[in-house]
Design a protein around this motif. Sequence first.
Motif, PDB file in Angstrom:
ATOM      1  N   ASP A  55       0.822  -1.209   0.000  1.00  0.00           N
ATOM      2  CA  ASP A  55       0.000   0.000   0.000  1.00  0.00           C
ATOM      3  C   ASP A  55       0.857   1.261   0.000  1.00  0.00           C
ATOM      4  OD1 ASP A  55      -2.193  -1.681   0.017  1.00  0.00           O
ATOM      5  OD2 ASP A  55      -2.672  -1.342   2.135  1.00  0.00           O
ATOM      6  N   LEU A  56       1.984   1.218   0.705  1.00  0.00           N
ATOM      7  CA  LEU A  56       2.885   2.368   0.727  1.00  0.00           C
ATOM      8  C   LEU A  56       3.462   2.634  -0.669  1.00  0.00           C
ATOM      9  CD1 LEU A  56       4.396   4.538   2.338  1.00  0.00           C
ATOM     10  CD2 LEU A  56       6.163   2.803   2.794  1.00  0.00           C
ATOM     11  N   ALA A  57       3.895   1.577  -1.329  1.00  0.00           N
ATOM     12  CA  ALA A  57       4.433   1.731  -2.685  1.00  0.00           C
ATOM     13  C   ALA A  57       3.351   2.251  -3.628  1.00  0.00           C
ATOM     14  CB  ALA A  57       4.995   0.402  -3.190  1.00  0.00           C
ATOM     15  N   ALA A  75       2.703   5.945  -3.131  1.00  0.00           N
ATOM     16  CA  ALA A  75       3.744   6.773  -3.761  1.00  0.00           C
ATOM     17  C   ALA A  75       3.533   6.837  -5.263  1.00  0.00           C
ATOM     18  CB  ALA A  75       5.131   6.217  -3.439  1.00  0.00           C
ATOM     19  N   LEU A  76       3.191   5.721  -5.880  1.00  0.00           N
ATOM     20  CA  LEU A  76       2.932   5.715  -7.324  1.00  0.00           C
ATOM     21  C   LEU A  76       1.731   6.594  -7.664  1.00  0.00           C
ATOM     22  CD1 LEU A  76       3.553   1.918  -7.988  1.00  0.00           C
ATOM     23  CD2 LEU A  76       4.868   3.817  -8.992  1.00  0.00           C
ATOM     24  N   ASP A  77       0.678   6.495  -6.845  1.00  0.00           N
ATOM     25  CA  ASP A  77      -0.524   7.290  -7.083  1.00  0.00           C
ATOM     26  C   ASP A  77      -0.271   8.779  -6.867  1.00  0.00           C
ATOM     27  OD1 ASP A  77      -1.888   4.919  -7.570  1.00  0.00           O
ATOM     28  OD2 ASP A  77      -2.856   4.874  -5.596  1.00  0.00           O
ATOM     29  N   ARG A  78       0.410   9.103  -5.793  1.00  0.00           N
ATOM     30  CA  ARG A  78       0.600  10.512  -5.413  1.00  0.00           C
ATOM     31  C   ARG A  78       1.627  11.214  -6.304  1.00  0.00           C
ATOM     32  NH1 ARG A  78      -0.967  14.319  -1.325  1.00  0.00           N
ATOM     33  NH2 ARG A  78       0.455  16.019  -1.749  1.00  0.00           N
ATOM     34  N   LEU A  79       2.723  10.521  -6.577  1.00  0.00           N
ATOM     35  CA  LEU A  79       3.810  11.161  -7.308  1.00  0.00           C
ATOM     36  C   LEU A  79       3.672  11.009  -8.824  1.00  0.00           C
ATOM     37  CD1 LEU A  79       6.731  10.232  -4.922  1.00  0.00           C
ATOM     38  CD2 LEU A  79       5.421  12.369  -5.024  1.00  0.00           C
ATOM     39  N   GLY A  80       2.970   9.975  -9.234  1.00  0.00           N
ATOM     40  CA  GLY A  80       2.643   9.758 -10.641  1.00  0.00           C
ATOM     41  C   GLY A  80       3.710  10.176 -11.621  1.00  0.00           C
ATOM     42  N   GLY A  85      10.687   9.675 -11.978  1.00  0.00           N
ATOM     43  CA  GLY A  85      11.486   9.300 -13.133  1.00  0.00           C
ATOM     44  C   GLY A  85      11.402   7.798 -13.346  1.00  0.00           C
ATOM     45  N   PRO A  86      11.943   7.310 -14.444  1.00  0.00           N
ATOM     46  CA  PRO A  86      11.878   5.876 -14.754  1.00  0.00           C
ATOM     47  C   PRO A  86      12.505   4.988 -13.671  1.00  0.00           C
ATOM     48  CG  PRO A  86      12.671   7.116 -16.662  1.00  0.00           C
ATOM     49  CD  PRO A  86      12.582   8.085 -15.509  1.00  0.00           C
ATOM     50  N   ARG A 107      11.563   1.099  -9.295  1.00  0.00           N
ATOM     51  CA  ARG A 107      11.790   0.584  -7.937  1.00  0.00           C
ATOM     52  C   ARG A 107      10.478   0.441  -7.183  1.00  0.00           C
ATOM     53  NH1 ARG A 107      16.575   3.759  -8.453  1.00  0.00           N
ATOM     54  NH2 ARG A 107      15.511   5.586  -7.577  1.00  0.00           N
ATOM     55  N   LEU A 108       9.604   1.434  -7.291  1.00  0.00           N
ATOM     56  CA  LEU A 108       8.319   1.375  -6.582  1.00  0.00           C
ATOM     57  C   LEU A 108       7.400   0.294  -7.151  1.00  0.00           C
ATOM     58  CD1 LEU A 108       7.702   5.162  -5.995  1.00  0.00           C
ATOM     59  CD2 LEU A 108       8.050   3.417  -4.221  1.00  0.00           C
ATOM     60  N   VAL A 109       7.392   0.150  -8.469  1.00  0.00           N
ATOM     61  CA  VAL A 109       6.582  -0.912  -9.079  1.00  0.00           C
ATOM     62  C   VAL A 109       7.098  -2.273  -8.621  1.00  0.00           C
ATOM     63  CG1 VAL A 109       6.034  -2.059 -11.283  1.00  0.00           C
ATOM     64  CG2 VAL A 109       5.752   0.435 -11.042  1.00  0.00           C
ATOM     65  N   ASN A 110       8.426  -2.433  -8.601  1.00  0.00           N
ATOM     66  CA  ASN A 110       8.986  -3.705  -8.132  1.00  0.00           C
ATOM     67  C   ASN A 110       8.682  -3.937  -6.655  1.00  0.00           C
ATOM     68  OD1 ASN A 110       9.998  -4.793 -10.497  1.00  0.00           O
ATOM     69  ND2 ASN A 110      11.917  -3.672 -10.318  1.00  0.00           N
ATOM     70  N   MET A 111       8.751  -2.892  -5.848  1.00  0.00           N
ATOM     71  CA  MET A 111       8.408  -3.027  -4.428  1.00  0.00           C
ATOM     72  C   MET A 111       6.963  -3.494  -4.284  1.00  0.00           C
ATOM     73  SD  MET A 111       8.363   0.016  -1.592  1.00  0.00           S
ATOM     74  CE  MET A 111       7.512  -0.158  -0.030  1.00  0.00           C
TER      75      MET A 111
END
Length: 168
Positions: free
Chosen positions: A112-114, A117-122, A126-127, A132-136
């Motif tokens: 949920d944390l990852a 971050a993906l939702d908020r920072l969109g 950077g790639p 890293r977040l997608v892999n997490m």
Amino acid sequence: MSDTAGNEDVFRSDFVRRFAEYWQSQGRSKAEGRIVGYLLLSDREGVSAAEIADGAQVSRGSVSTAVRRLEELGFVRQVQAPGQRHRLVAMGDDVWGNFLRNERGYLRRQRDLAQAALDRLGDGLGPAGRARLVNMRDYMVWLDGYHDTLLAHWEEYKERRDAAAPRR
């Protein structure tokens, strides 16, 4: 005290110390490690906080704090002492399987944390950060989904081990 009993006490103390060192090396508190090490060797169904403090060589305050954390992790549970007001700390026979069962909450919080971050920072990511977040997130999802398989394999392993054990 016989020499054998003295050697056993020395070994027990060394086991608790070594277990606590390993536990601490994994980012956990040394007191928690000493308590888990002590309880692993205990032959009693439940142990009082005072006995834990003495046997694990930690402060009584550390016992209270550590037991709460160890309960959250699935390593111990508190049980009512028959005919007494205070509770005892008990460790089940399969503490490692319980740990695996309870690890799911951690995995889901990390997922949920990852995702947050993906939702908020969109697009602000950077790639490399996005990868890293997608892999997490996906690792946590994958591992959470694999827990049922791990637990089933663990139960099968214990059944085979117990069936092969010599009868006494």
